[in-house]
Write a protein that holds these residues in place. Structure first.
Motif, mmCIF file in Angstrom:
data_model
loop_
_atom_site.group_PDB
_atom_site.id
_atom_site.type_symbol
_atom_site.label_atom_id
_atom_site.label_comp_id
_atom_site.label_asym_id
_atom_site.label_seq_id
_atom_site.Cartn_x
_atom_site.Cartn_y
_atom_site.Cartn_z
ATOM 1 N N GLY A 1 48.163 48.504 29.544
ATOM 2 C CA GLY A 1 46.801 49.168 29.304
ATOM 3 C C GLY A 1 46.736 49.761 28.210
ATOM 4 O O GLY A 1 47.684 49.799 27.441
ATOM 5 N N PHE B 1 42.835 47.834 31.152
ATOM 6 C CA PHE B 1 41.959 47.148 30.616
ATOM 7 C C PHE B 1 40.726 46.670 31.502
ATOM 8 O O PHE B 1 40.947 46.260 32.512
ATOM 9 C CB PHE B 1 42.604 45.936 29.856
ATOM 10 N N ASP B 2 39.579 46.508 30.723
ATOM 11 C CA ASP B 2 38.596 45.928 31.354
ATOM 12 C C ASP B 2 37.924 44.741 30.476
ATOM 13 O O ASP B 2 36.863 44.278 30.666
ATOM 14 C CB ASP B 2 37.334 46.868 31.887
ATOM 15 N N ARG B 3 38.949 44.464 29.425
ATOM 16 C CA ARG B 3 38.388 43.407 28.362
ATOM 17 C C ARG B 3 39.892 42.734 28.155
ATOM 18 O O ARG B 3 41.099 43.645 28.378
ATOM 19 C CB ARG B 3 37.782 44.105 27.520
#
Length: 177
Positions: A167, A48-50
């Motif tokens: 993820g 994840f980038d959020r």
């Protein structure tokens, strides 16, 4: 070199190569799904980038609780490298912290019915399934769902810690049974 020694050498080199490929795949985020909740096959974990959001298809390590120990004993989960030697789950996030989950004959989130969430009284072997009581999803937790009728998801085990999310789950090579 004798024929036997040559055969053993080929065997061990092949075994080492297969082990190396499996290890590289694992380190690269590849996992195998053997449950019918989502297509069977190879999936990739995408970091994840959020923050986790409703609708995300995630791969998550279940917490080592009595509900998941029972799930493992009943064969709902396989052995894996998550805490408690459980395998990761692939599920859709149906609710996040602060949302209200109501359980009756099916699940509603904040008053909106969740498609494919009908409850079952028993599993395929006739063993009782006890539904989650419902309530507000606690801080740092998520409510998981699969619209597969026989899925073991938060309908039965309740919200789980979001910290277990590995993820996003992306299919690589899958088949629909």
């Amino acid at each position: 070199m004798t024929r036997r020694r040559c055969a053993l050498t080929v065997f061990w080199v092949g075994a080492a190569a297969v082990t190396g490929l499996v290890a590289l795949g694992y380190l690269g985020g590849l996992r195998i799904n053997l449950t019918p909740s989502y297509p069977l096959g190879i999936w990739r974990i995408v970091p994840f980038d959020r923050k986790v959001a409703v609708g995300d298809l995630v791969m998550i390590c279940p917490p080592p609780t009595s509900a998941f120990t029972l799930a493992r004993l009943r064969g709902y989960l396989h052995s894996g490298l998550c805490p408690g030697w459980l395998s990761p789950l692939i599920k859709t996030v149906a609710a996040t912290q602060g949302q209200r989950v109501e359980i009756a004959g099916s699940v509603s989130v904040d008053g909106v019915p969740l498609a494919g969430s009908e409850l079952r009284a028993a599993d395929g072997e006739g063993r009782a399934l006890i539904p989650y009581a419902g309530g507000v999803v606690p801080l740092g937790h998520i409510f998981l769902h699969s619209d597969f009728a026989g899925s073991y998801d938060s309908r039965y085990f309740g919200p789980v810690p979001a910290a277990g999310v590995l993820g996003l789950a992306h299919p690589v090579l899958t088949i629909h049974p």
